[in-house]
Design a protein around this motif. Structure first.
Motif, short mmCIF file in Angstrom:
data_model
loop_
_atom_site.label_atom_id
_atom_site.label_comp_id
_atom_site.label_asym_id
_atom_site.label_seq_id
_atom_site.Cartn_x
_atom_site.Cartn_y
_atom_site.Cartn_z
N UNK A 4 0.85 -1.19 0.00
CA UNK A 4 0.00 0.00 0.00
C UNK A 4 0.88 1.24 0.00
N UNK A 5 0.81 1.99 -1.09
CA UNK A 5 1.59 3.23 -1.19
C UNK A 5 0.80 4.36 -0.55
N UNK A 6 1.41 5.02 0.42
CA UNK A 6 0.73 6.13 1.09
C UNK A 6 0.41 7.24 0.08
N UNK A 7 -0.69 7.96 0.28
CA UNK A 7 -1.03 9.07 -0.63
C UNK A 7 0.11 10.08 -0.68
N UNK A 8 0.39 10.57 -1.87
CA UNK A 8 1.45 11.57 -2.02
C UNK A 8 1.01 12.87 -1.35
N UNK A 9 1.92 13.55 -0.66
CA UNK A 9 1.55 14.82 -0.02
C UNK A 9 1.39 15.93 -1.05
N UNK A 10 0.91 17.06 -0.59
CA UNK A 10 0.76 18.24 -1.44
C UNK A 10 2.12 18.60 -2.07
N UNK A 11 2.16 18.68 -3.41
CA UNK A 11 3.42 18.90 -4.12
C UNK A 11 4.09 20.22 -3.74
N UNK A 12 3.29 21.27 -3.64
CA UNK A 12 3.86 22.58 -3.32
C UNK A 12 4.47 22.59 -1.92
N UNK A 13 3.75 22.01 -0.96
CA UNK A 13 4.27 21.96 0.42
C UNK A 13 5.56 21.15 0.48
N UNK A 14 5.57 20.01 -0.21
CA UNK A 14 6.76 19.16 -0.19
C UNK A 14 7.94 19.85 -0.85
N UNK A 15 7.68 20.53 -1.97
CA UNK A 15 8.76 21.23 -2.68
C UNK A 15 9.34 22.36 -1.82
N UNK A 16 8.46 23.10 -1.14
CA UNK A 16 8.93 24.19 -0.29
C UNK A 16 9.75 23.65 0.88
N UNK A 17 9.26 22.55 1.48
CA UNK A 17 9.98 21.97 2.61
C UNK A 17 11.35 21.46 2.16
N UNK A 18 11.40 20.83 0.98
CA UNK A 18 12.68 20.34 0.46
C UNK A 18 13.67 21.49 0.27
N UNK A 19 13.16 22.60 -0.24
CA UNK A 19 14.02 23.77 -0.47
C UNK A 19 14.47 24.39 0.86
N UNK A 20 13.53 24.51 1.81
CA UNK A 20 13.86 25.12 3.11
C UNK A 20 14.88 24.30 3.89
#
Length: 561
Positions: A4-20
């Motif tokens: 069972x693959x967990x639902x992907x998180x919000x792309x924008x939030x994930x991208x911002x967190x990766x950058x931060x």
């Protein structure tokens, strides 16, 4: 296995967190799935702080508990520290008794005999307190349902302070104080403490009037971390902070009893997994095979040489326990086949000479074979006693409640419980339990599930990536070690079955045009060797392998197809 693959998180939030955070998007995805979506939340997550430990007086009755203990100390009353015989109970008793002994000499400990007294508060224990002039009993990891026994003690002028974390019944015992964050009328901010965690809150509260801060109690956290790991409570909130600092104590300056256990192993740095599979079983073995007093004596021993002697004896108990649980598991599996119960929705087995100390372990072993809610019964005096274990997603405690007409006594959690019943009610209970499970369980829950955090390419597994994943610990329920999937990987042609009976699988895998290889080990996956001749998909966690002093990242395979 269900993947069972967990639902992907919000792309924008994930991208911002990766950058931060300056981390890979895969790491950011895993964090967002755990509701860590901002730089500040991540900072708090990766750097647990003692400042996050809550005020103990937020717990209902904490003021009553401390006032009663202070009165006992002032009046030179004898105080009996009473706890269950498992890891949570014995660590709780060791923790509270060792702290109170720094204040008053009038402290003694009591662990009920698993066989003569059974789980929880016993009349024998109360009689012992009366015969030896104890006027206050502090019960740890038990007591929330001991209505009659607390009343029995009150009649004998013995007060109770109950420190428990099990689910309360409709009525709370009439004790001097009842500390339990699961009480409906308790507003404590975190209700997933283990029994030792509640005991820790009690000594933390007692320290306030003595001008002691949370840092003064850090040396006790080796006990708390061990109990949290063994009791499989959620590794979030306060539990995660307590475990984070407890692991530091275990690795840097543990008490002599834990130091003596560690010396029996080849470990230099212990992880939470080592606590679960190395320290906890040995502490548990005392109560399972002999008496929980051995564990308390080990954990409170001030002389290292004496602790080493205790640990050596417990090591023998643990070896005996392993032999016994294998023997009983084999007998139970034969019973299931003989009774043609392989295709049922539940497992309920009984043999009157099975050792009561290992039936919980046997229940877990049976779930490995037949993945379904399981109870293992044995004879206990005039009654039958059982340990219940469940599968992910199914509330075995609620199922037992539905069968309560046939049960004399029960208690526990969603996934683990204990009960007693009259021998004449065994078959009635067994039939009712099967009926309840069949009518209430989601049939998908009868197939083991692997919950996958995210899909990645093998090329994303860099030393930095692995280091960050490791820093997400300590791991446990609700904060499990991240699980990944990679598709269309290949073995380099040297994959083989390993282990004495060829039950494990050792591979060296690569993916696509990237010729970099990764070592992989799959425990109990040896039968899948035929699948690695062509491309295959894998589910795995990341682990560190050490060979001849050289450390490397290893894929810990959970399944392949």
């Amino acid at each position: 296995m269900r993947w069972t693959l967990k639902p992907a998180p919000n792309k924008e939030k994930a991208a911002k967190l990766a950058a931060d955070l300056q981390v890979d998007i895969a790491v950011a995805n895993v964090l967002c799935q755990r509701n860590i979506e901002t730089f500040e939340a991540a900072k708090k997550y990766f750097r647990p702080s003692l400042s996050e430990i809550h005020d103990p007086f937020l717990m209902k009755d904490m003021d009553l508990a401390t006032a009663r203990i202070e009165r006992a100390i002032a009046n030179n009353e004898n105080i009996l520290i009473y706890g269950d015989y498992d890891v949570d109970g014995t660590t709780s008793v060791a923790l509270v008794s060792s702290y109170l002994k720094t204040i008053t000499p009038n402290i003694a400990t009591y662990i009920p005999d698993r066989y003569a007294e059974g789980y929880g508060i016993s009349y024998l224990g109360i009689d012992f307190a009366q015969d030896n002039d104890f006027s206050l009993i502090i019960a740890l990891d038990c007591g929330i349902k001991a209505l009659e026994k607390v009343a029995y003690a009150t009649e004998r002028n013995i007060d109770f302070i109950i420190c428990d974390h099990h689910k309360p019944g409709k009525e709370i015992p009439k004790a001097a104080a009842v500390l339990n964050p699961k009480r409906a009328d308790c507003r404590y901010p975190f209700d997933e403490l283990c029994g030792c965690g509640v005991g820790f809150k009690l000594i933390q509260a007692l320290g306030v009037s003595r001008s002691q801060s949370i840092t003064d109690f850090v040396p006790y956290l080796d006990l708390v971390a061990t109990a949290i790991a063994a009791d499989i409570v959620p590794m979030i909130g306060e539990n995660r902070v307590l475990t984070y600092y407890g692991l530091q104590v275990i690795n840097q300056n543990p008490r002599n009893g834990i130091k003596a256990i560690i010396q029996q192993t080849n470990k230099t740095v212990l992880t939470i997994t080592d606590v679960v599979f190395t320290i906890a079983p040995r502490i548990n073995a005392a109560g399972r095979m002999k008496h929980g007093n051995y564990a308390v004596e080990l954990l409170t021993e001030m002389e290292l040489d004496a602790a080493i002697t205790f640990a050596a004896a417990i090591e023998i108990f643990n070896a005996d326990r392993k032999d016994l649980d294998k023997k009983i598991t084999d007998q139970a599996l034969i019973q299931i086949i003989d009774q043609k119960e392989e295709d049922q929705f539940s497992t309920v087995v009984f043999q009157e000479d099975w050792h009561k100390g290992v039936i919980g372990i046997v229940a877990s072993r049976l779930i490995e074979k037949y993945y379904r809610p399981t109870l293992v019964f044995t004879k206990s005096g005039d009654m039958l006693a059982a340990s219940a274990r469940s599968v992910k997603g199914f509330d075995v405690y609620a199922a037992l409640e539905a069968c309560s007409e046939f049960i004399t006594q029960f208690g526990g959690h969603k996934y683990a419980a204990g009960l007693t019943l009259l021998p004449e009610n065994y078959h009635h209970f067994k039939n009712k339990f099967e009926e309840v499970v069949e009518s209430t369980i989601d049939k998908n829950l009868l197939t083991p599930e692997i919950s996958i955090d995210t899909a990645i390419d093998l090329s994303e597994i860099t030393p930095k990536f692995f280091r960050i994943i490791q820093q997400m610990g300590p791991f446990g329920p609700l904060n499990m070690k991240p699980t990944f999937t990679s598709t269309c990987v290949r073995d380099n042609g040297y994959g083989k079955q390993v282990g004495a009976d060829k039950t494990h699988l050792k591979l060296t895998v690569f993916q696509g045009d990237n010729q970099k290889t990764y070592s992989a080990i799959g425990f109990n996956l040896g039968a899948k060797i035929a699948l690695v001749k062509n491309d295959f998909d894998i589910v795995y966690a990341l682990d560190e392998n050490e060979w001849n002093g050289v450390k490397s990242v290893q894929l810990l395979l959970k399944d392949l197809k």
